[in-house]
Design an enzyme around this catalytic site. Structure first.
Site, PDB file in Angstrom:
ATOM      1  N   GLU A 110     147.223 -20.539  35.907  1.00 32.38           N
ATOM      2  CA  GLU A 110     146.641 -21.131  34.697  1.00 32.38           C
ATOM      3  C   GLU A 110     147.744 -21.307  33.670  1.00 32.38           C
ATOM      4  OE1 GLU A 110     143.165 -18.962  33.411  1.00 32.38           O
ATOM      5  OE2 GLU A 110     142.103 -19.369  35.277  1.00 32.38           O
ATOM      6  N   HIS A 226     139.944 -24.117  23.219  1.00 33.09           N
ATOM      7  CA  HIS A 226     140.147 -24.466  24.629  1.00 33.09           C
ATOM      8  C   HIS A 226     140.266 -25.973  24.714  1.00 33.09           C
ATOM      9  CE1 HIS A 226     139.846 -24.668  28.931  1.00 33.09           C
ATOM     10  NE2 HIS A 226     139.854 -23.358  29.006  1.00 33.09           N
ATOM     11  N   HIS A 330     137.215 -21.257  21.174  1.00 31.85           N
ATOM     12  CA  HIS A 330     137.066 -20.544  22.444  1.00 31.85           C
ATOM     13  C   HIS A 330     137.261 -19.040  22.301  1.00 31.85           C
ATOM     14  CE1 HIS A 330     137.181 -20.077  26.771  1.00 31.85           C
ATOM     15  NE2 HIS A 330     138.411 -19.576  26.744  1.00 31.85           N
ATOM     16  N   ARG A 365     146.185 -16.363  22.780  1.00 32.97           N
ATOM     17  CA  ARG A 365     145.971 -15.572  23.999  1.00 32.97           C
ATOM     18  C   ARG A 365     146.406 -16.328  25.255  1.00 32.97           C
ATOM     19  NH1 ARG A 365     141.855 -15.538  27.691  1.00 32.97           N
ATOM     20  NH2 ARG A 365     140.607 -16.912  26.379  1.00 32.97           N
TER      21      ARG A 365
HETATM   22  C1  SIN Z   1     139.320 -21.067  31.625  1.00 35.95           C
HETATM   23  O1  SIN Z   1     138.793 -20.852  32.709  1.00 35.95           O
HETATM   24  O2  SIN Z   1     139.911 -22.106  31.385  1.00 35.95           O
HETATM   25  C2  SIN Z   1     139.231 -20.034  30.544  1.00 35.95           C
HETATM   26  C3  SIN Z   1     140.002 -18.852  30.895  1.00 35.95           C
HETATM   27  C4  SIN Z   1     140.316 -18.037  29.707  1.00 35.95           C
HETATM   28  O3  SIN Z   1     139.873 -18.335  28.606  1.00 35.95           O
HETATM   29  O4  SIN Z   1     141.079 -17.088  29.870  1.00 35.95           O
END
Ligand code: SIN
Length: 487
Positions: A110, A226, A330, A365
């Protein structure tokens, strides 16, 4: 529940539940407004340096880079070193993490992570799987009593010690309860913004409680957006389109089909979230943004069942067409100031999870560090609370400090629009100052206005751009400073 004085936990998401479980055998009374929680919706997984070529130090480094080095390094260390044991603990509770054909944990990538280190359960259903296991454990354990549909709207003090709560039930009846400690675990503030990936209930109710007793706050200005919530104009709480899709190769496009993140950051679509959110926010004002996940192809449904069903239910086939996305509030990096054990500035009052700020996330974060935070610091706090004596803390008279009335629906809508415009991914001083005046007026009508004032004051105090706090008028006329610096 036994007649012994309980630890009172306010909030039933991952951090509250883990704290409650870890406090065994001390009795815990867990109070929650509704069974819905942001934890259950979490599609991202849990970051853990479990691969042979990974390390807790590398995970800590990525956490600090994403957080603009505003993080507390010792706390980050506790988080990243605790990750492998957190995964193991969840497995002992019955969580089945996704594994490859050889039986190894499947590790996804990610944004902001230098390598693949995110474990998932049920593909993009990690939050739900973890919550199911924790709830089952809480039921099995016998020391946790859960009350739902209750609104904790005040704290009880004895001297300067927090020693209980007052609550209101759905039928309007009220009750004051003593506890040997009170833990606030109410989650975030996304519900105070016009567009959020959180449930509407994530409205800062716990922050408001702590503000009423003047507990110290920290870093309230850092709100994470987000970049890829599903764009559904007019809707408040938006479904998330997980960042793991970008980890699997999906790309953000503008309205002309041009890749949005090219030449913006060396990690492009996998840049830290604040960078990507600003870009998507900007694109949203210039015709929109789309996530092209067509490359994932026929495997989409198996790997991302939650996103797949959600898209299809809105008439979008993500195997055939790009998904319209928008930035949405988010995660709150700031919150009630706590130490590594969840102690606040008020004796008897503890906080854990998103509502708390121990400095682990810095100014932004890192993806998939939030479920991990709830587990690592929830366990620490629960174990600490085990040893509290079975007495009402403090001495002297008892007094109740109430949070006050809530805003009307119309006023709440006004406040959400205000915060979205003023405290979004890109901020302007003049807009914030004006919003501050409006919020002062709203604070007289409802507690949400008080929370908004505290956020805005913190943002106005921070004069320079840092992580998720970004002044457009100072350093980025037209384009973000951090966007430029990587160009
Ligand atoms: C996501 O799945 O994009 C969110 C993950 C997160 O906020 O850590």
């Amino acid at each position: 529940m036994s007649a012994r004085l309980p630890i009172i936990v306010v909030g039933g998401g991952i951090a509250g539940l883990v704290t409650a479980i870890a406090a065994a055998p001390t009795p815990v009374l867990l109070l929650q407004r509704s069974p819905q929680s942001a934890s259950r919706l979490a599609q991202g997984g849990i970051a853990a340096a479990v691969a042979a070529n990974d390390s807790a130090q590398a995970h800590a480094h990525d956490t600090a880079v994403a957080g603009s080095f505003h993080n507390d390094a010792a706390i980050v260390d506790l988080l990243t070193r605790g990750a492998a044991s957190a995964i193991h603990w969840l497995e002992t509770l019955g969580v089945v993490f996704d594994r490859d054909a050889d039986g190894n944990l499947q590790l996804a990538r990610e944004g902001g992570h230098g390598q693949s280190r995110i474990v998932h359960a049920g593909g993009d259903a990690t939050g739900a799987r973890v919550m199911d296991a924790l709830l089952a454990e809480a039921r099995r354990s016998g020391h946790v009593t859960r009350w739902s549909s209750v609104e904790v709207d005040g704290l009880m003090l004895r001297g300067d010690h927090v020693c209980g709560v007052c609550l209101t039930r759905e039928d309007g009846s009220r009750e004051a309860l003593h506890g040997r400690a009170v833990v606030i675990a109410t989650g975030g503030i996304g519900g105070l913004f016009a567009q959020t990936s959180n449930p509407a209930e994530a409205d800062g109710s716990g922050l408001a409680l702590a503000l009423t007793v003047a507990a110290t706050m920290r870093d309230l200005e850092f709100v994470q957006f987000h970049p890829t919530a599903l764009a559904l104009p007019g809707r408040h709480s938006l479904p998330l389109v997980t960042e793991a899709l970008r980890g699997a190769g999906a790309r953000l496009l503008d309205s002309h089909g041009v890749p949005l993140m090219a030449r913006v950051h060396p990690m492009e679509d996998l840049a830290p979230r604040d960078v990507v959110a600003r870009r998507v926010w900007q694109a949203g004002r210039q015709g929109g943004a789309w996530l092209d996940a067509r490359g994932i192809g026929s495997d989409f449904q198996r790997r991302f069942p939650t996103v797949f069903e959600m898209c299809m239910s809105h008439g979008i086939d993500p195997r055939q067409q790009p998904i319209p996305v928008t930035a949405a509030a988010h995660f709150h990096m700031g919150g009630i100031a706590v130490d590594a054990d969840g102690c606040t500035s008020m004796p008897g009052l503890y906080a854990v999870g998103e509502v708390a700020c121990n400095g682990v996330h810095g100014a932004n974060r890192l993806a998939s560090n939030s479920l991990l935070e709830g587990i690592v610091f929830g366990r620490r706090l629960g174990m600490r609370l085990r040893s509290l004596p079975d007495i009402i803390p403090g001495s002297g008279n008892f007094r109740l400090v109430r949070r006050g009335p809530a805003l009307t629906t119309a006023r709440l809508t006004q406040l959400r629009e205000l915060l979205m415009a003023a405290m979004g991914p890109v901020r302007r001083r003049a807009v914030l100052r004006e919003a501050s005046q409006e919020c002062l007026a709203l604070a007289k009508e409802g507690w949400q206005g008080g929370v908004a004032c505290a956020l805005i004051e913190a943002a106005l105090r921070r004069t320079h751009n840092l992580g998720a706090h970004h002044w457009e008028d100072a350093e980025m006329p037209g384009q973000g400073a951090s966007l430029r610096q990587f160009a």
